[in-house]
Design an enzyme around this catalytic site. Structure first.
Site: not given
Length: 497
Positions: A83-84, A245
């Site tokens: 992520q991110h 994820d």
């Protein structure tokens, strides 16, 4: 082996490796799993980056290892991604800078700048559901503008890692609500990009046209012809929306309905659960994320989970099996040693400048066994704070579904059961995020939007031999030890109180 086109591929692009899993939905069997390692660029300023092309190289390697007879039966593909991360593309679809990752803490100044422009932390939580933290995508965009203006001038598309892999597979740019809610600029209450937050990131440029369209969780996009030929896959393969994820691990562990708590012991540690409504934590410890299944997925993330145990193991010069033996030679509490495992700074609690520290050292407790146990306990205690946050939110659980590399340790499984005072269950399919991505692809291709828990229940198995229950004596001991950890944490970092 069945000849039906009923194989679903799950791709999981993590920090340390990219994994590929092939699942036969008819036989309810994982046919193949492989992985390719990924490098990490680290700098002293807190930068943690990867080159997007590395993911594609890893995907090509894994696809080349997939047997032809399995490839011929592929029906759908799901992608899970860390992520991110911020993948900046120009108009030609080319990546124009290294990808800043979830564990990058070099954007502290940008977080403060965005938060100030938006009106403070409380307004961030009230308006979009989350504070702006160094791990999120929003400050990375501003960082690129300030530190690489030439690249920023070319910026045409702002993608997340899983979005980029989907782009490579389909030739289309799109995202979904789960992963997008980890950016900081998706309003998780209204489930749309927040124009005010985008303006706080860059008051001089309208960022909205640079963001990918949001697709519903059960949508599919055809596999692109270029990728189909490159990977030698059959015609008609569909790519699901995929997700972050953690969102995919929710599919892979059964956290697609209320009451199931998932704990992931990976490089980062996460605790999350499905919710049918937005779950806003006024303390900001629980990230108020959307799920990738149409609901919400409140989550606590720590940056130093297996990081703590692996660094300690390497320092001791021991193998994993040797460290398991060390745990047998130590007792709860590591004879007074307490490890605050903030090797990369920390996200929750929000301590980006923190560094790891060891407390309570004496001339008798500095043994390899105690050092390794203290690292594992410190990582566990930081995750245990997530249960406190869920308690504040009024959510209760009857068991923990454990996933991630750390779940392979029988001692860590028992420690989790004792510290959380909940039974631990282990999904038989160990690759939680990759298996979850395959499950999402199955769900989307089957068109069972209204019956996801039933579908997951049909395919997800629990390994009865690996589960464990709390030991009453240990539960009482760890309740005291956890409070000691909390007290030490508060003394060391009074700003988190």
């Amino acid at each position: 082996m069945s000849t039906e086109n009923n194989v679903f591929l799950g791709i999981d692009a993590g920090t340390q490796s990219l994994k590929l899993l092939a699942y036969d939905a008819g036989q309810k069997e994982i046919l193949h799993v492989c992985a390719a390692p990924l490098e990490l660029i680290s700098r002293d300023d807190g930068s943690r980056e990867q080159i997007a092309e590395w993911w594609l190289d890893a995907l090509r390697q894994c696809m080349s290892e997939l047997p032809a007879e399995i490839k011929a039966r592929v029906r759908g593909i799901g992608v899970s991604g860390q992520q991110h991360g911020f993948v900046p593309l120009n108009k030609a679809g080319e990546v124009i800078a290294p990808v800043k990752l979830w564990c990058d803490t070099s954007t502290i100044a940008e977080c403060e700048e965005i938060t100030l422009r938006f009106g403070g932390v409380e307004r961030c939580i009230d308006a979009v559901g989350n504070p702006i933290l160094p791990g999120y995508t929003a400050p990375k965009v501003l960082w690129l503008k300030k530190h690489k203006p030439e690249a920023y001038a070319e910026l045409a598309h702002i993608l997340l890692p899983h979005d980029y892999l989907n782009f490579h597979l389909t030739g289309k740019i799109f995202t979904e609500y789960g992963d997008a809610s980890g950016t900081g600029y998706l309003n998780i209450l209204r489930r749309e990009y927040d124009r005010d937050m985008l303006a706080a990131i860059d008051p001089d440029l309208d960022l909205l046209p640079l963001l990918p369209p949001l697709l519903e969780a059960d949508a599919t996009v055809p596999l692109g012809e270029q990728a189909r030929q490159a990977f030698d896959l059959p015609a008609g393969v569909k790519v699901s929306t995929g997700g972050g994820d953690n969102m995919m691990a929710a599919f892979g562990t059964g956290s697609t309905k209320p009451g199931v708590l998932t704990l992931s012991l990976g490089t980062s540690g996460t605790v999350f659960a499905h919710s049918d409504k937005p779950a806003i934590d006024p303390h900001g410890d629980l990230a108020a994320f959307c799920s990738s299944s149409g609901g919400w997925l409140p989550l606590l993330c720590t940056m130093n989970c297996t990081v703590a145990t692996e660094l300690t193991r390497q320092s001791l010069g021991k193998s994993i099996s040797e460290c398991e033996q060390l745990l047998e030679a130590s007792t709860a509490g590591a004879n007074g040693l307490i490890n605050l495992p903030f090797y990369n700074g920390e996200r929750i609690p929000n301590l980006p400048h923190a560094r790891a520290s060891l407390h309570g050292m004496t001339d008798t407790n500095m043994t390899p066994a105690n050092l390794y146990r203290a690292a594992m306990e410190g990582a566990t205690y930081t995750l245990r704070r997530g249960l406190d946050a869920f308690d504040r939110a009024g959510q209760q659980f009857t068991a923990i579904r454990l996933t991630g590399g750390g779940a392979k340790s029988p001692h860590w499984r028992q420690m989790i059961a004792d510290v959380f005072n909940l039974p631990v269950e282990i999904p038989a399919q160990q690759e939680g995020a990759a298996f979850g991505a395959a499950m999402q692809a199955l769900w989307a291709c089957e068109g069972q939007a209204d019956d996801l828990p039933a579908l997951i229940g049909e395919h997800l198995a629990v390994d009865e031999t690996m589960g464990c229950v709390p030991i009453a004596e240990n539960v009482a001991t760890y309740a005291t030890l956890y409070q000691q950890f909390q007290d030490l944490l508060g003394k060391q970092y009074p700003e988190i109180q």
